[in-house]
Write a protein that holds these residues in place. Structure first.
Motif, PDB file in Angstrom:
ATOM      1  N   ALA A  67       0.818  -1.209   0.000  1.00  0.00           N
ATOM      2  CA  ALA A  67       0.000   0.000   0.000  1.00  0.00           C
ATOM      3  C   ALA A  67       0.858   1.267   0.000  1.00  0.00           C
ATOM      4  O   ALA A  67       0.369   2.346  -0.333  1.00  0.00           O
ATOM      5  CB  ALA A  67      -0.956   0.018   1.191  1.00  0.00           C
ATOM      6  N   GLY A  68       2.123   1.135   0.383  1.00  0.00           N
ATOM      7  CA  GLY A  68       3.015   2.290   0.405  1.00  0.00           C
ATOM      8  C   GLY A  68       3.197   2.901   1.774  1.00  0.00           C
ATOM      9  O   GLY A  68       3.539   4.080   1.896  1.00  0.00           O
ATOM     10  N   LYS A  69       2.995   2.112   2.821  1.00  0.00           N
ATOM     11  CA  LYS A  69       3.084   2.631   4.192  1.00  0.00           C
ATOM     12  C   LYS A  69       4.445   3.264   4.484  1.00  0.00           C
ATOM     13  O   LYS A  69       4.509   4.366   5.025  1.00  0.00           O
ATOM     14  CB  LYS A  69       2.820   1.508   5.210  1.00  0.00           C
ATOM     15  N   SER A  70       5.516   2.578   4.140  1.00  0.00           N
ATOM     16  CA  SER A  70       6.865   3.069   4.467  1.00  0.00           C
ATOM     17  C   SER A  70       7.219   4.322   3.681  1.00  0.00           C
ATOM     18  O   SER A  70       7.771   5.282   4.232  1.00  0.00           O
ATOM     19  CB  SER A  70       7.899   1.976   4.217  1.00  0.00           C
ATOM     20  N   THR A  71       6.907   4.335   2.407  1.00  0.00           N
ATOM     21  CA  THR A  71       7.169   5.516   1.578  1.00  0.00           C
ATOM     22  C   THR A  71       6.347   6.695   2.081  1.00  0.00           C
ATOM     23  O   THR A  71       6.851   7.821   2.223  1.00  0.00           O
ATOM     24  CB  THR A  71       6.832   5.209   0.103  1.00  0.00           C
ATOM     25  N   PHE A  72       5.090   6.449   2.372  1.00  0.00           N
ATOM     26  CA  PHE A  72       4.199   7.479   2.912  1.00  0.00           C
ATOM     27  C   PHE A  72       4.763   8.009   4.235  1.00  0.00           C
ATOM     28  O   PHE A  72       4.819   9.228   4.451  1.00  0.00           O
ATOM     29  CB  PHE A  72       2.805   6.881   3.117  1.00  0.00           C
ATOM     30  N   ALA A  73       5.184   7.105   5.109  1.00  0.00           N
ATOM     31  CA  ALA A  73       5.709   7.501   6.422  1.00  0.00           C
ATOM     32  C   ALA A  73       6.958   8.373   6.280  1.00  0.00           C
ATOM     33  O   ALA A  73       7.086   9.390   6.977  1.00  0.00           O
ATOM     34  CB  ALA A  73       6.020   6.260   7.257  1.00  0.00           C
ATOM     35  N   ARG A  74       7.867   7.991   5.395  1.00  0.00           N
ATOM     36  CA  ARG A  74       9.080   8.793   5.199  1.00  0.00           C
ATOM     37  C   ARG A  74       8.738  10.198   4.709  1.00  0.00           C
ATOM     38  O   ARG A  74       9.275  11.188   5.206  1.00  0.00           O
ATOM     39  CB  ARG A  74      10.020   8.111   4.204  1.00  0.00           C
ATOM     40  N   ARG A  75       7.852  10.269   3.752  1.00  0.00           N
ATOM     41  CA  ARG A  75       7.480  11.566   3.195  1.00  0.00           C
ATOM     42  C   ARG A  75       6.765  12.429   4.236  1.00  0.00           C
ATOM     43  O   ARG A  75       7.044  13.623   4.382  1.00  0.00           O
ATOM     44  CB  ARG A  75       6.591  11.349   1.975  1.00  0.00           C
ATOM     45  N   LEU A  76       5.863  11.825   4.981  1.00  0.00           N
ATOM     46  CA  LEU A  76       5.156  12.549   6.038  1.00  0.00           C
ATOM     47  C   LEU A  76       6.135  13.000   7.120  1.00  0.00           C
ATOM     48  O   LEU A  76       6.056  14.129   7.606  1.00  0.00           O
ATOM     49  CB  LEU A  76       4.059  11.653   6.634  1.00  0.00           C
ATOM     50  N   GLY A  77       7.063  12.125   7.486  1.00  0.00           N
ATOM     51  CA  GLY A  77       8.065  12.470   8.496  1.00  0.00           C
ATOM     52  C   GLY A  77       8.906  13.667   8.085  1.00  0.00           C
ATOM     53  O   GLY A  77       9.184  14.558   8.899  1.00  0.00           O
ATOM     54  N   ARG A  78       9.325  13.695   6.824  1.00  0.00           N
ATOM     55  CA  ARG A  78      10.100  14.843   6.333  1.00  0.00           C
ATOM     56  C   ARG A  78       9.255  16.116   6.384  1.00  0.00           C
ATOM     57  O   ARG A  78       9.754  17.186   6.749  1.00  0.00           O
ATOM     58  CB  ARG A  78      10.572  14.604   4.898  1.00  0.00           C
ATOM     59  N   ALA A  79       7.986  15.998   6.031  1.00  0.00           N
ATOM     60  CA  ALA A  79       7.117  17.173   5.963  1.00  0.00           C
ATOM     61  C   ALA A  79       6.842  17.783   7.329  1.00  0.00           C
ATOM     62  O   ALA A  79       6.760  19.006   7.458  1.00  0.00           O
ATOM     63  CB  ALA A  79       5.799  16.815   5.275  1.00  0.00           C
ATOM     64  N   ILE A  80       6.684  16.944   8.345  1.00  0.00           N
ATOM     65  CA  ILE A  80       6.307  17.490   9.661  1.00  0.00           C
ATOM     66  C   ILE A  80       7.409  17.351  10.713  1.00  0.00           C
ATOM     67  O   ILE A  80       7.215  17.740  11.860  1.00  0.00           O
ATOM     68  CB  ILE A  80       4.973  16.891  10.166  1.00  0.00           C
ATOM     69  N   GLY A  81       8.543  16.797  10.318  1.00  0.00           N
ATOM     70  CA  GLY A  81       9.694  16.747  11.219  1.00  0.00           C
ATOM     71  C   GLY A  81       9.583  15.754  12.358  1.00  0.00           C
ATOM     72  O   GLY A  81      10.077  16.016  13.444  1.00  0.00           O
ATOM     73  N   LEU A  82       8.935  14.630  12.108  1.00  0.00           N
ATOM     74  CA  LEU A  82       8.825  13.601  13.137  1.00  0.00           C
ATOM     75  C   LEU A  82       9.674  12.387  12.771  1.00  0.00           C
ATOM     76  O   LEU A  82       9.839  12.063  11.595  1.00  0.00           O
ATOM     77  CB  LEU A  82       7.376  13.146  13.312  1.00  0.00           C
TER      78      LEU A  82
ATOM     79  N   VAL B 134      -3.879   9.862  -1.524  1.00  0.00           N
ATOM     80  CA  VAL B 134      -2.598   9.850  -0.805  1.00  0.00           C
ATOM     81  C   VAL B 134      -1.794  11.090  -1.168  1.00  0.00           C
ATOM     82  O   VAL B 134      -1.283  11.800  -0.289  1.00  0.00           O
ATOM     83  CB  VAL B 134      -1.805   8.562  -1.119  1.00  0.00           C
ATOM     84  N   GLU B 135      -1.671  11.376  -2.466  1.00  0.00           N
ATOM     85  CA  GLU B 135      -0.915  12.545  -2.922  1.00  0.00           C
ATOM     86  C   GLU B 135      -1.529  13.843  -2.413  1.00  0.00           C
ATOM     87  O   GLU B 135      -0.812  14.741  -1.974  1.00  0.00           O
ATOM     88  CB  GLU B 135      -0.826  12.572  -4.448  1.00  0.00           C
ATOM     89  N   ALA B 136      -2.847  13.948  -2.473  1.00  0.00           N
ATOM     90  CA  ALA B 136      -3.514  15.178  -2.004  1.00  0.00           C
ATOM     91  C   ALA B 136      -3.260  15.381  -0.512  1.00  0.00           C
ATOM     92  O   ALA B 136      -2.984  16.507  -0.072  1.00  0.00           O
ATOM     93  CB  ALA B 136      -5.019  15.096  -2.289  1.00  0.00           C
ATOM     94  N   PHE B 137      -3.326  14.317   0.266  1.00  0.00           N
ATOM     95  CA  PHE B 137      -3.089  14.418   1.699  1.00  0.00           C
ATOM     96  C   PHE B 137      -1.653  14.896   1.953  1.00  0.00           C
ATOM     97  O   PHE B 137      -1.417  15.834   2.717  1.00  0.00           O
ATOM     98  CB  PHE B 137      -3.320  13.077   2.390  1.00  0.00           C
ATOM     99  N   LEU B 138      -0.676  14.245   1.302  1.00  0.00           N
ATOM    100  CA  LEU B 138       0.719  14.601   1.514  1.00  0.00           C
ATOM    101  C   LEU B 138       1.020  16.029   1.037  1.00  0.00           C
ATOM    102  O   LEU B 138       1.750  16.770   1.704  1.00  0.00           O
ATOM    103  CB  LEU B 138       1.645  13.586   0.843  1.00  0.00           C
ATOM    104  N   ARG B 139       0.478  16.409  -0.103  1.00  0.00           N
ATOM    105  CA  ARG B 139       0.682  17.780  -0.590  1.00  0.00           C
ATOM    106  C   ARG B 139       0.104  18.790   0.403  1.00  0.00           C
ATOM    107  O   ARG B 139       0.689  19.841   0.644  1.00  0.00           O
ATOM    108  CB  ARG B 139       0.067  17.966  -1.973  1.00  0.00           C
ATOM    109  N   GLY B 140      -1.042  18.462   0.987  1.00  0.00           N
ATOM    110  CA  GLY B 140      -1.648  19.350   1.974  1.00  0.00           C
ATOM    111  C   GLY B 140      -0.762  19.522   3.207  1.00  0.00           C
ATOM    112  O   GLY B 140      -0.608  20.628   3.713  1.00  0.00           O
ATOM    113  N   VAL B 141      -0.169  18.438   3.643  1.00  0.00           N
ATOM    114  CA  VAL B 141       0.718  18.493   4.809  1.00  0.00           C
ATOM    115  C   VAL B 141       2.014  19.204   4.452  1.00  0.00           C
ATOM    116  O   VAL B 141       2.512  20.042   5.215  1.00  0.00           O
ATOM    117  CB  VAL B 141       1.013  17.065   5.343  1.00  0.00           C
ATOM    118  N   GLU B 142       2.568  18.899   3.280  1.00  0.00           N
ATOM    119  CA  GLU B 142       3.830  19.507   2.863  1.00  0.00           C
ATOM    120  C   GLU B 142       3.673  21.007   2.626  1.00  0.00           C
ATOM    121  O   GLU B 142       4.616  21.779   2.863  1.00  0.00           O
ATOM    122  CB  GLU B 142       4.346  18.825   1.583  1.00  0.00           C
ATOM    123  N   GLY B 143       2.477  21.423   2.210  1.00  0.00           N
ATOM    124  CA  GLY B 143       2.234  22.838   1.952  1.00  0.00           C
ATOM    125  C   GLY B 143       1.894  23.640   3.189  1.00  0.00           C
ATOM    126  O   GLY B 143       1.874  24.866   3.160  1.00  0.00           O
ATOM    127  N   ALA B 144       1.607  22.948   4.278  1.00  0.00           N
ATOM    128  CA  ALA B 144       1.180  23.638   5.496  1.00  0.00           C
ATOM    129  C   ALA B 144       2.346  24.282   6.217  1.00  0.00           C
ATOM    130  O   ALA B 144       3.467  23.930   6.087  1.00  0.00           O
ATOM    131  CB  ALA B 144       0.477  22.657   6.435  1.00  0.00           C
TER     132      ALA B 144
END
Length: 171
Positions: free
Chosen positions: A12-27, A161-171
């Protein structure tokens, strides 16, 4: 979002999603596969799985943890303030696990313990194929019970998935 649990089918892309989210929010991102498997694909005992995760969850710092491990999933869901379920189509997950196997041929993935080379077993193929029928209903049931007290996000497509990540990365 300070304590995030990410669940979903293999591929499903859990690890890739997690890495990208982690970079975006610094966790910090923790991939359970790196902790639950010893070298040569030896799974740690259930008691060790529980102990490892209890220590992770007790951290005063924020975290993103990706992985299912149904035996201990409830621990993560209870400790998380945000739960993200990557509920993607079966065909996409199956395609991704085959591509992943080819891409990481004779190598370890970045979200896997070093030395555990990528493999594709009939057992894992069956797990991914049967996820919608065998695991998804239990996960959705757990999430429905938590949606009034936690942020529960269910993403159904690559576009979501992309819309969610873009929203977080843009925040």
């Amino acid at each position: 979002m300070e304590r995030i649990a990410i669940v979903g089918s293999g591929g499903a892309g859990k690890s890739t999603f997690a890495r990208r989210l982690g970079r975006a929010i610094g966790l910090e991102v923790v991939h359970l596969d790196t902790l639950m498997w010893r070298p040569n694909w030896e799974l740690v005992s259930r008691e060790e799985q529980k102990q490892i995760q209890l220590e992770l969850l007790a951290s005063p710092d924020g975290w993103i943890i990706d992985g299912n491990y149904g035996f201990t999933m409830e621990l993560r869901l209870q400790a998380a303030d945000t739960i993200i379920f990557l509920d993607l189509p079966r065909w996409l997950c199956m395609t991704r696990i085959v591509k992943r196997r080819i891409h990481y041929h004779n190598r370890s993935r970045p979200d896997m313990r070093e030395g555990n080379k990528e493999q594709l077993t009939l057992e894992f193929l069956r797990f991914v194929w049967g996820f919608k029928k065998n695991k998804r209903p239990q996960i959705k049931g757990r999430l429905q019970k938590l949606e009034n007290e936690k942020r529960v996000v269910i993403l159904h497509s690559r576009r979501e998935v992309e819309a969610f990540l873009r929203g977080v990365e843009g925040a």
